[in-house]
Design a protein around this motif. Structure first.
Motif, PDB file in Angstrom:
ATOM      1  N   ASN A   1       0.606  -1.447  -0.143  1.00  0.00           N
ATOM      2  CA  ASN A   1       0.078   0.009  -0.112  1.00  0.00           C
ATOM      3  C   ASN A   1       0.791   1.319  -0.128  1.00  0.00           C
ATOM      4  O   ASN A   1       0.035   2.435   0.134  1.00  0.00           O
ATOM      5  CB  ASN A   1      -1.028   0.180   1.101  1.00  0.00           C
ATOM      6  N   LEU A   2       1.996   1.185   0.308  1.00  0.00           N
ATOM      7  CA  LEU A   2       3.458   2.319  -0.114  1.00  0.00           C
ATOM      8  C   LEU A   2       3.756   2.015  -1.532  1.00  0.00           C
ATOM      9  O   LEU A   2       4.293   1.512  -2.376  1.00  0.00           O
ATOM     10  CB  LEU A   2       4.312   1.815   1.051  1.00  0.00           C
ATOM     11  N   GLY A   3       4.175   3.641  -1.276  1.00  0.00           N
ATOM     12  CA  GLY A   3       5.252   4.237  -2.549  1.00  0.00           C
ATOM     13  C   GLY A   3       5.995   4.593  -2.410  1.00  0.00           C
ATOM     14  O   GLY A   3       6.067   5.890  -0.523  1.00  0.00           O
ATOM     15  N   ILE A   4       7.780   4.120  -2.009  1.00  0.00           N
ATOM     16  CA  ILE A   4       9.031   4.523  -1.646  1.00  0.00           C
ATOM     17  C   ILE A   4       9.236   4.422  -3.305  1.00  0.00           C
ATOM     18  O   ILE A   4       9.943   3.644  -3.199  1.00  0.00           O
ATOM     19  CB  ILE A   4       9.471   2.775  -1.180  1.00  0.00           C
ATOM     20  N   HIS A   5      10.370   6.048  -2.633  1.00  0.00           N
ATOM     21  CA  HIS A   5      11.046   6.805  -3.783  1.00  0.00           C
ATOM     22  C   HIS A   5      12.201   7.190  -3.233  1.00  0.00           C
ATOM     23  O   HIS A   5      11.581   8.062  -2.449  1.00  0.00           O
ATOM     24  CB  HIS A   5      10.113   6.750  -4.823  1.00  0.00           C
ATOM     25  N   LYS A   6      13.421   7.722  -4.015  1.00  0.00           N
ATOM     26  CA  LYS A   6      14.385   8.419  -3.562  1.00  0.00           C
ATOM     27  C   LYS A   6      13.555   9.578  -4.181  1.00  0.00           C
ATOM     28  O   LYS A   6      13.606   9.195  -5.340  1.00  0.00           O
ATOM     29  CB  LYS A   6      15.469   8.407  -3.491  1.00  0.00           C
ATOM     30  N   SER A   7      13.630  11.018  -3.618  1.00  0.00           N
ATOM     31  CA  SER A   7      13.548  12.056  -4.289  1.00  0.00           C
ATOM     32  C   SER A   7      14.841  12.914  -4.857  1.00  0.00           C
ATOM     33  O   SER A   7      14.199  14.014  -5.763  1.00  0.00           O
ATOM     34  CB  SER A   7      12.197  13.308  -2.976  1.00  0.00           C
ATOM     35  N   LYS A   8      15.836  12.251  -4.187  1.00  0.00           N
ATOM     36  CA  LYS A   8      17.015  12.858  -4.495  1.00  0.00           C
ATOM     37  C   LYS A   8      18.140  11.713  -3.143  1.00  0.00           C
ATOM     38  O   LYS A   8      17.911  10.874  -2.969  1.00  0.00           O
ATOM     39  CB  LYS A   8      17.577  14.529  -3.976  1.00  0.00           C
ATOM     40  N   PRO A   9      19.652  11.557  -4.150  1.00  0.00           N
ATOM     41  CA  PRO A   9      20.795  10.296  -3.675  1.00  0.00           C
ATOM     42  C   PRO A   9      20.000  10.461  -2.253  1.00  0.00           C
ATOM     43  O   PRO A   9      20.641   8.933  -1.198  1.00  0.00           O
ATOM     44  CB  PRO A   9      21.517  10.793  -3.634  1.00  0.00           C
ATOM     45  N   THR A  10      19.589  11.267  -1.306  1.00  0.00           N
ATOM     46  CA  THR A  10      20.052  11.689  -0.009  1.00  0.00           C
ATOM     47  C   THR A  10      18.522  11.842   1.124  1.00  0.00           C
ATOM     48  O   THR A  10      18.331  11.595   2.403  1.00  0.00           O
ATOM     49  CB  THR A  10      21.401  12.741   0.532  1.00  0.00           C
ATOM     50  N   TYR A  11      17.617  11.295  -0.016  1.00  0.00           N
ATOM     51  CA  TYR A  11      16.281  12.067   0.482  1.00  0.00           C
ATOM     52  C   TYR A  11      15.071   9.950   0.474  1.00  0.00           C
ATOM     53  O   TYR A  11      15.282  10.195  -0.915  1.00  0.00           O
ATOM     54  CB  TYR A  11      15.506  13.037   0.606  1.00  0.00           C
ATOM     55  N   LEU A  12      14.449   9.577   1.041  1.00  0.00           N
ATOM     56  CA  LEU A  12      13.732   8.908   0.733  1.00  0.00           C
ATOM     57  C   LEU A  12      12.433   8.901   1.477  1.00  0.00           C
ATOM     58  O   LEU A  12      12.180   9.197   2.587  1.00  0.00           O
ATOM     59  CB  LEU A  12      14.024   7.119   1.315  1.00  0.00           C
ATOM     60  N   GLU A  13      11.468   9.153   0.316  1.00  0.00           N
ATOM     61  CA  GLU A  13      10.257   9.578   0.129  1.00  0.00           C
ATOM     62  C   GLU A  13       9.072   7.890   0.730  1.00  0.00           C
ATOM     63  O   GLU A  13       9.359   7.525  -0.233  1.00  0.00           O
ATOM     64  CB  GLU A  13       9.718  10.075  -0.680  1.00  0.00           C
ATOM     65  N   ILE A  14       8.602   8.181   1.350  1.00  0.00           N
ATOM     66  CA  ILE A  14       7.108   6.920   1.799  1.00  0.00           C
ATOM     67  C   ILE A  14       6.545   7.379   1.734  1.00  0.00           C
ATOM     68  O   ILE A  14       5.586   8.890   2.958  1.00  0.00           O
ATOM     69  CB  ILE A  14       7.401   6.227   2.531  1.00  0.00           C
ATOM     70  N   MET A  15       4.816   6.769   1.464  1.00  0.00           N
ATOM     71  CA  MET A  15       3.938   7.103   1.140  1.00  0.00           C
ATOM     72  C   MET A  15       2.352   6.851   0.681  1.00  0.00           C
ATOM     73  O   MET A  15       3.243   5.564   0.005  1.00  0.00           O
ATOM     74  CB  MET A  15       2.866   8.715  -0.122  1.00  0.00           C
ATOM     75  N   ASN A  16       1.277   6.730   0.635  1.00  0.00           N
ATOM     76  CA  ASN A  16       0.463   5.556   0.900  1.00  0.00           C
ATOM     77  C   ASN A  16       0.584   5.568  -0.609  1.00  0.00           C
ATOM     78  O   ASN A  16       0.742   6.640  -1.313  1.00  0.00           O
ATOM     79  CB  ASN A  16      -0.858   6.313   1.070  1.00  0.00           C
ATOM     80  N   ASN A  17       0.299   4.427  -1.670  1.00  0.00           N
ATOM     81  CA  ASN A  17       0.414   4.533  -2.970  1.00  0.00           C
ATOM     82  C   ASN A  17      -0.749   5.112  -3.735  1.00  0.00           C
ATOM     83  O   ASN A  17      -0.432   5.031  -4.871  1.00  0.00           O
ATOM     84  CB  ASN A  17       0.949   2.843  -3.595  1.00  0.00           C
ATOM     85  N   LYS A  18      -2.032   5.181  -2.969  1.00  0.00           N
ATOM     86  CA  LYS A  18      -2.964   5.981  -4.024  1.00  0.00           C
ATOM     87  C   LYS A  18      -2.355   7.712  -3.750  1.00  0.00           C
ATOM     88  O   LYS A  18      -2.787   8.369  -4.944  1.00  0.00           O
ATOM     89  CB  LYS A  18      -3.966   6.571  -3.033  1.00  0.00           C
ATOM     90  N   ALA A  19      -1.620   8.015  -3.594  1.00  0.00           N
ATOM     91  CA  ALA A  19      -0.694   9.310  -3.725  1.00  0.00           C
ATOM     92  C   ALA A  19       0.562   9.153  -4.333  1.00  0.00           C
ATOM     93  O   ALA A  19       1.478   8.636  -4.741  1.00  0.00           O
ATOM     94  CB  ALA A  19      -0.407  10.006  -2.281  1.00  0.00           C
ATOM     95  N   SER A  20       0.501   9.748  -6.223  1.00  0.00           N
ATOM     96  CA  SER A  20       1.342  10.212  -6.471  1.00  0.00           C
ATOM     97  C   SER A  20       1.656  11.919  -7.025  1.00  0.00           C
ATOM     98  O   SER A  20       0.483  12.415  -7.186  1.00  0.00           O
ATOM     99  CB  SER A  20       2.148   9.197  -7.881  1.00  0.00           C
ATOM    100  N   LYS A  21       2.773  12.266  -7.911  1.00  0.00           N
ATOM    101  CA  LYS A  21       2.374  14.019  -8.380  1.00  0.00           C
ATOM    102  C   LYS A  21       1.497  13.609  -9.514  1.00  0.00           C
ATOM    103  O   LYS A  21       0.793  14.323  -9.591  1.00  0.00           O
ATOM    104  CB  LYS A  21       4.189  13.682  -8.982  1.00  0.00           C
TER     105      LYS A  21
END
Length: 264
Positions: free
Chosen positions: A172-192
């Motif tokens: 149920n999660l989206g797990i993605h780097k927004s840059k090499p030093t940042y990892l963003e974790i959100m509900n996968n119902k949310a994306s840009k």
């Protein structure tokens, strides 16, 4: 005018490396806003770190897509919100203790951490946001459901954290780097891209009539979704390949140059 809306990432795109909006970017966006085009920011940032940018651009009445689409605001109204369940948040926090990363929890206008370290201090300086230091266990026991979990750390630690969480599997999660030093974790119902879709649906705009502009991996789905997309010159090659065109960098009036070419 062929295009009806522009959706723009913030860090590395709208802002220069000095965290300012260049004069050329201000000029072109003001011109298009005054001509009736919808200008909207799509960012991983929280509202408090995003709304001052709207003031600078003179677009305070427009929707703003925060937390990579997990929160959409228009003025004081919440148009959409997605959160991470408290039980899932507790599991994530437990797993993150295995890695040398700084952890933040965000919900609407609130930002929490369990320890203010150099990464948190850097983020305060970048965003100008206020943070509250709390006990995560007590916060989650009160059924706290964040819009976003942010991990900050050295690139190797962030890479290891991302691989570990994806190996465990959180469907149920989206797990993605927004840059090499940042990892963003959100509900996968949310994306840009989903955030953009919700806004243009409300405004009855077709995706073929929009432009999306970004520079990093969490922008890829938005670049793929838009009818026309622009990757900044400072974007990784793996991001550039998903864009319609590649422009100059965020420090060299990339937005102005691309929009002058597209909108004549």
């Amino acid at each position: 005018m062929k295009y009806k809306a522009i959706f723009i990432d913030v860090d590395g795109t709208l802002l220069t490396d000095e965290l300012t909006i260049s004069q050329g970017t201000k000029t072109i966006l003001s011109k298009l806003h005054n001509a009736g085009m919808l200008i909207s920011i799509v960012t991983a940032r929280p509202p408090g770190a995003s709304l001052p940018i709207y003031d600078q651009l003179g677009i305070t009445g427009n929707p703003i897509i925060c937390f990579n689409g997990a929160l959409i605001l228009k003025g004081n109204n919440i148009l959409y919100e997605a959160t991470i369940a408290a039980s899932t948040t507790a599991t994530i926090i437990e797993e993150l203790q295995k890695f040398a990363v700084s952890t933040s929890l965000y919900h609407q206008h609130n930002w929490f951490t369990n320890h203010i370290d150099s990464w948190i201090e850097q983020e305060i300086e970048i965003t100008g946001s206020r943070i509250t230091e709390v006990n995560f266990t007590k916060l989650i026991q009160a059924n706290f459901e964040p819009n976003k979990i942010l991990c900050m750390g050295a690139p190797a630690a962030i890479e290891a954290t991302e691989q570990h969480l994806k190996m465990i599997g959180f469907p149920n999660l989206g797990i993605h780097k927004s840059k090499p030093t940042y990892l963003e974790i959100m509900n996968n119902k949310a994306s840009k891209s989903q955030g953009v879709e919700k806004v243009i649906s409300a405004y009855q705009i077709n995706k073929e009539d929009i432009i999306a502009i970004g520079d990093n991996f969490n922008d890829i789905d938005m670049l793929q979704y838009a009818g026309t997309s622009i990757a900044m010159g400072n974007a990784p090659d793996a991001v550039k390949k998903h864009a319609t065109i590649v422009t100059e960098s965020n420090n060299n009036e990339g937005i102005q140059k691309a929009l002058n070419e597209l909108i004549k």
